[in-house]
Design a protein around this motif. Structure first.
Motif, short mmCIF file in Angstrom:
data_model
loop_
_atom_site.label_atom_id
_atom_site.label_comp_id
_atom_site.label_asym_id
_atom_site.label_seq_id
_atom_site.Cartn_x
_atom_site.Cartn_y
_atom_site.Cartn_z
N ASN A 164 0.80 -1.23 0.00
CA ASN A 164 0.00 0.00 0.00
C ASN A 164 0.82 1.28 0.00
OD1 ASN A 164 -3.06 -0.75 0.40
ND2 ASN A 164 -1.84 -2.23 1.55
N ASN A 165 2.05 1.23 0.52
CA ASN A 165 2.87 2.44 0.58
C ASN A 165 4.16 2.32 -0.22
OD1 ASN A 165 1.25 2.20 3.14
ND2 ASN A 165 1.91 4.32 3.27
N GLY A 166 4.46 1.12 -0.65
CA GLY A 166 5.70 0.91 -1.39
C GLY A 166 6.96 1.08 -0.55
N ILE A 167 6.80 1.04 0.78
CA ILE A 167 7.98 1.20 1.65
C ILE A 167 8.38 -0.14 2.24
CG2 ILE A 167 8.87 2.31 3.76
CD1 ILE A 167 6.92 4.59 3.26
N ASP A 168 9.71 -0.40 2.24
CA ASP A 168 10.23 -1.61 2.88
C ASP A 168 10.48 -1.30 4.34
OD1 ASP A 168 10.63 -3.64 0.78
OD2 ASP A 168 11.84 -2.04 -0.12
N VAL A 169 9.90 -2.12 5.23
CA VAL A 169 10.23 -1.94 6.64
C VAL A 169 10.83 -3.24 7.17
CG1 VAL A 169 8.43 -0.21 6.99
CG2 VAL A 169 7.95 -2.60 7.51
N ASP A 170 11.63 -3.07 8.21
CA ASP A 170 12.39 -4.19 8.76
C ASP A 170 11.59 -4.80 9.93
OD1 ASP A 170 14.09 -5.88 10.06
OD2 ASP A 170 15.56 -4.33 10.61
N PRO A 171 11.12 -6.04 9.77
CA PRO A 171 10.30 -6.64 10.84
C PRO A 171 11.09 -6.87 12.13
CG PRO A 171 10.70 -8.23 9.08
CD PRO A 171 11.23 -6.91 8.59
N ASN A 172 12.41 -6.72 12.06
CA ASN A 172 13.19 -6.82 13.30
C ASN A 172 13.32 -5.50 14.03
OD1 ASN A 172 13.92 -9.66 13.43
ND2 ASN A 172 14.99 -9.24 11.50
N SER A 173 12.88 -4.42 13.40
CA SER A 173 12.91 -3.12 14.09
C SER A 173 11.74 -3.05 15.07
CB SER A 173 12.82 -1.98 13.07
OG SER A 173 11.56 -2.03 12.41
N ILE A 174 11.80 -2.08 15.98
CA ILE A 174 10.67 -1.86 16.89
C ILE A 174 9.56 -1.19 16.11
CG2 ILE A 174 9.88 -0.64 18.96
CD1 ILE A 174 12.78 -0.63 19.97
N PHE A 175 8.38 -1.79 16.13
CA PHE A 175 7.21 -1.16 15.48
C PHE A 175 6.53 -0.25 16.51
CE2 PHE A 175 5.98 -4.03 11.62
CZ PHE A 175 7.28 -3.91 11.11
N ASP A 176 6.70 1.03 16.30
CA ASP A 176 6.24 2.06 17.24
C ASP A 176 5.07 2.76 16.56
OD1 ASP A 176 6.00 4.72 18.29
OD2 ASP A 176 7.98 4.51 19.22
N VAL A 177 3.87 2.59 17.11
CA VAL A 177 2.67 2.92 16.33
C VAL A 177 1.78 3.97 17.01
CG1 VAL A 177 0.67 1.94 15.14
CG2 VAL A 177 2.66 0.50 15.57
N GLN A 178 1.40 4.96 16.23
CA GLN A 178 0.36 5.90 16.68
C GLN A 178 -0.71 5.96 15.60
OE1 GLN A 178 1.50 10.03 17.51
NE2 GLN A 178 -0.24 10.24 18.90
N VAL A 179 -1.82 5.31 15.85
CA VAL A 179 -2.96 5.34 14.91
C VAL A 179 -4.20 5.82 15.65
CG1 VAL A 179 -2.16 3.64 13.21
CG2 VAL A 179 -3.31 2.84 15.27
N LYS A 180 -4.81 6.86 15.14
CA LYS A 180 -6.00 7.47 15.76
C LYS A 180 -6.32 8.70 14.93
CE LYS A 180 -3.57 7.93 19.65
NZ LYS A 180 -4.42 7.49 20.72
N ARG A 181 -7.48 9.35 15.18
CA ARG A 181 -7.76 10.59 14.47
C ARG A 181 -6.67 11.61 14.71
NH1 ARG A 181 -12.70 11.32 11.96
NH2 ARG A 181 -11.76 13.30 11.39
N LEU A 182 -6.45 12.46 13.72
CA LEU A 182 -5.45 13.49 13.91
C LEU A 182 -6.07 14.67 14.63
CD1 LEU A 182 -2.47 13.93 11.75
CD2 LEU A 182 -3.26 15.83 13.14
N HIS A 183 -5.51 15.01 15.77
CA HIS A 183 -6.01 16.14 16.54
C HIS A 183 -4.85 16.70 17.35
CE1 HIS A 183 -8.75 18.72 18.68
NE2 HIS A 183 -9.79 18.19 18.08
N GLU A 184 -4.84 18.02 17.51
CA GLU A 184 -3.70 18.61 18.25
C GLU A 184 -3.55 18.02 19.64
OE1 GLU A 184 -5.21 22.49 16.82
OE2 GLU A 184 -3.16 23.16 17.25
N TYR A 185 -4.70 17.75 20.31
CA TYR A 185 -4.58 17.26 21.69
C TYR A 185 -3.99 15.84 21.76
CZ TYR A 185 -8.64 14.07 21.86
OH TYR A 185 -9.51 13.02 21.69
N LYS A 186 -4.08 15.10 20.66
CA LYS A 186 -3.53 13.74 20.65
C LYS A 186 -2.01 13.76 20.39
CE LYS A 186 -7.90 11.75 18.96
NZ LYS A 186 -8.33 10.78 20.00
#
Ligand code: 26Q
Length: 818
Positions: free
Chosen positions: A529-551
């Motif tokens: 979907n993004n055409g980016i290679d990511v390394d599954p051995n890296s730490i997957f650090d995730v922020q998924v949620k609506r975009l809002h300044e307070y978040k």
């Protein structure tokens, strides 16, 4: 269902659906047609239980809860329905025998994205839990023709594309035109005396026909199928009337337009009100239809409207359905002949209100002029509710007019919906302990003082059936194997049984292998979907949620910029490779939020293509974050970013989904994070930043001065300067000026850094450093991850629903045999 699944019968049902719907043979059907056929075959199984459930309601003369909500963020139905029928594996096998891949079929279904974010998804989780626990319930909402917009990223910018989720039809819905009902807008009220009492008649109005579509809500393995009823608007056809003249022609066209517009689109604002007339029309439309139906249904078996509340509760999902209060009053008084006092008694014993936010820009207020013009009779009732409420305030606080100013429903030319919801309800609840305390002690203090018994907390929850059993099948299977039972599927606290394996080397190895497989699955998704290679051995650090300044997605990306600057200074910097994953939709009109998406993508562009940092950081923005890809994302996460400014996030529910999937929380002491830490232990999370009390303290004193930090901190200054010197936007150095200004207030008159990003920066960076250190000790990390899963039991929406039932709704369970 479980025992009597018949593969051959299922196959025949599919073949029949293909034949009658598309005139096709299996071998000629498209993937979409196959999905439709599978869905029809599944629906076939559901419908028998659906009918049986409703027969049982009638037989037991049950009390019902109506969960009234402008949003139901259901996601996909097929996989979830198969799971709850306990037929997932059987159907998967049956399809395999036909040479069909269930995953591919599931991917054909569009998400039902009839919601923005947390509030809408909570409603969906609640419906799942209500059905699974066997409680009689309806969800009531709107059948938007276009749900949440689909997000494309073009040149780093968000572009909104209409969500045409109904183009292929919705195989699970059933149109119930026999329950259609008229909803009236505008005109004027005529008052006449007849039979010794006053009557109020709305005249010169425009109206639409509300037509319900029912969606089945399948309980897990219990034969219960509840209903989500969503309303569509259709024109009332004046063209067919005999008295056809010019006036009617105009009216007919106007009514047709009104009907076309009402259900056209979901407002894509999360935690922000737009104050648009059409939004109020949407609210009244679905509420009037739902309340009319609830009253009619009650009257089928009961004679005394003064006992309506004994068989019905209306739960108001935030203030959006608050017009239910005066609408129920209107029906009881004008149509059912109750006195005001009788009607008020019934209404305030029927309605209960859930608050989901303390953000002032999310508090709904409507101009009185608009409200009165659109809903003339309802407004009269609101006016009288307010008059009596103000009288009550004055009796309680004689001479204290500030109490009236603070609590009146009508004030300064506006209708304050939250205050009407409180006055009209017997229960007011927040959605996490901290949030409820803030409501009682700050935001709604005066109301709490007046009616403390109304206030209660109901900490949110999530359904483990979607977010573990369906979303993470590998982990689900492992949990069942380890604890020796699948009871956690309907009794999540049982998952505690995992705790004893937290330090077991074999269990750790298995757990890590599952996490790794899930990271591969997400990496594949990102590549496709993004055409980016990511390394599954890296730490997957995730922020998924609506975009809002307070978040504070901005805090996250500023920290990435900081890390990148360190790597540029020292390419040999010792750090565990990290993949920073973002996913977020911004409200279409929220400029700064959209610019933040551009900033994230601009940083990604530079960082991902800089060979000098040896792939130590990757930044990925996942396009079109929604329920279906959320399931894949949670399963693959190592770190769950829950970094809102303390006091601002009422609860959060993504935080719970990550925990359930074995990610460690990086968070502030905000919303339900507080309770997550209580359950898992602070040593198994990474907590940082100001407390809610500190934030509120600063806010009472007009904020703080971020310039002090900027002037005295070279590192922070260097990062912030990159926003205005073209470091990430060489073609347009001024591109991120607005973000820079929001932090430092060099131009605008707003307060600077309202969300305390600079003030929390070093505390956040330190927590990130602790994560880097902790991840190197894989035994420790794995133990903490397993303990997160093991201690997630509290956060099932089953627990939340049991609390609503016990404290607010008082429902009885039903049993359905088929
Ligand atoms: C209001 C008026 C006009 C247009 C839009 C709106 C509107 C729409 C959606 C206002 C607010 C929302 C959504 C709010 C929301 O999702 N709140 C979240 O609710 C979750 C469930 O309780 C909490 O976990 C989150 O903390 C809270 O932000």
């Amino acid at each position: 269902m479980n025992t009597k699944f018949d593969k051959e019968e299922f196959k025949q049902a599919m073949i029949y659906a293909l034949k009658s719907k598309y005139r096709k043979k299996l071998e000629d059907a498209t993937p979409q047609e196959i999905f439709q056929a599978v869905a029809y075959a599944v629906k076939d199984i559901i419908v028998d239980e659906w009918i049986a459930t409703h027969k049982q309601y009638d037989k037991q003369d049950v009390k019902l809860v109506y969960y009234m909500s402008m949003e139901f963020l259901m996601g996909r139905a097929l996989g979830n329905n198969m799971i709850n029928l306990m037929a997932y594996d059987d159907i998967k096998e049956a399809l395999e025998k036909m040479g069909l891949d269930l995953n591919v079929i599931e991917d054909q279904e569009p998400d039902a994205a009839l919601g923005n974010g947390g509030l809408g998804r909570l409603a969906a989780c609640f419906l799942d839990s209500l059905a699974t626990l066997g409680y009689p319930a309806y969800g009531c909402g709107i059948r938007y023709r276009y749900g949440m917009f689909r997000q494309k990223i073009e040149n780093g910018y968000q572009v909104e594309v209409p969500d045409e989720w109904l183009v292929n039809g919705n195989p699970f819905e059933v149109r119930r035109s026999e329950y259609s009902t008229e909803v009236k807008f505008g005109g004027y009220v005529e008052e006449i005396w007849e039979g010794g009492r006053q009557h109020f008649i709305q005249r010169g109005y425009q109206s639409v026909m509300a037509v319900p579509y029912d969606l089945p809500i399948v309980g897990y393995g219990n034969n219960v199928v509840n209903t989500l009823r969503i309303w569509d608007a259709q024109p009332i056809n004046l063209f067919n009337l005999d008295s056809f003249d010019k006036g009617d022609y105009q009216k007919a066209v106007e009514q047709e337009n009104l009907a076309k517009n009402i259900c056209e689109v979901l407002y894509p604002n999360d935690n922000h009100t737009a104050g648009k007339e059409l939004r109020l029309k949407q609210q009244y439309f679905f509420i009037s239809a739902s309340v009319q139906r609830a009253v009619k249904k009650y009257k089928m078996h009961h004679g005394d409207m003064r006992r309506f509340h004994e068989k019905n509760s209306f739960q108001l999902n935030d203030t959006h359905p608050t017009v239910a209060v005066p609408e129920l009053m209107r029906i009881l008084i004008d149509e059912e002949g109750l006195t005001w006092d009788e009607a008020w008694e019934v209404t305030t014993k029927t309605c209960a209100y859930t608050n989901h936010t303390i953000m002032s820009e999310a508090l709904e207020k409507w101009p009185i002029d608009l409200f009165k013009r659109l809903l003339p009779r309802v407004y009269q009732i609101v006016d009288e509710i307010n008059r009596r409420f103000v009288e009550q305030i004055r009796r309680m606080y004689p001479g204290n007019e500030s109490k009236v100013a603070n609590m009146a429903i009508l004030y300064n030319g506006q209708v304050r919906m939250a205050y009407m919801a409180i006055a009209g309800s017997f229960s007011v609840n927040g959605v996490a302990k901290l949030h409820t305390e803030i409501l009682k002690n700050q935001e709604l203090r005066d109301f709490y003082e007046m009616t403390p018994w109304k206030f209660n907390n109901k900490t949110n929850g999530i359904t483990q059936r979607r977010f573990l059993l369906h979303g993470n099948p590998l982990l689900a299977k492992w949990v069942t194997e380890k604890i020796g039972t699948d009871a956690w599927i309907t009794d999540l606290p049982k998952i505690e049984g995992l705790a004893k394996f937290a330090e077991d080397p074999q269990a750790q190895k298995e757990f890590n292998e599952i996490k790794y497989q899930n990271k591969l699955r997400l990496a594949k998704y990102i590549k496709e979907n993004n055409g980016i290679d990511v390394d599954p051995n890296s730490i997957f650090d995730v922020q998924v949620k609506r975009l809002h300044e307070y978040k504070r997605q901005l805090l996250n990306i500023l920290h990435v910029m900081y890390l990148y600057s360190r790597l540029k200074d020292d390419p040999n910097l010792d750090m565990v490779p990290r993949t920073f994953i973002f996913g977020a939709k911004a409200a279409a009109g929220y400029k700064r939020a959209k610019l933040t998406i551009k900033l994230i993508n601009s940083v990604a562009e530079v960082v991902n293509n800089d060979p000098s940092i040896q792939g130590k950081i990757k930044v990925v923005f996942i396009e079109e974050y929604r329920v279906s890809n959320a399931e894949i994302i949670f399963a693959a996460a190592d770190v769950s970013e829950q970094i809102s400014t303390a006091s601002k996030e009422a609860s959060g529910t993504g935080n719970m989904k990550f925990m359930l999937n074995g990610a460690l929380t990086l968070g502030t002491m905000d919303g339900a994070n507080v309770e997550i830490v209580e359950e898992v232990g602070i040593e198994n999370a990474f907590i940082f930043g100001m407390s809610a009390d500190e934030v509120i303290g600063y806010e009472k004193n007009g904020g703080y001065n971020p310039m002090d930090i900027f002037n005295n901190d070279q590192t922070i200054r260097r990062i912030l300067m990159q926003l205005i010197n073209g470091y990430f936007s060489p073609q347009n150095p001024e591109l991120f000026r607005d973000i820079y200004d929001s932090l430092l207030n060099t131009k605008s008159s707003d307060r600077a850094d309202t969300y305390f990003i600079l003030k929390d920066f070093w505390s956040y960076a330190d927590a990130q450093r602790r994560i880097d250190q902790a991840y190197r000790n894989r035994e420790w990390w794995t133990k903490a991850a397993i303990l997160n899963v093991a201690h997630s039991g509290k956060f099932s929406s089953d627990r939340t629903i049991e609390e609503y039932v016990k404290d607010i709704w008082h429902l009885d369970k039903i049993k359905v045999e088929v």
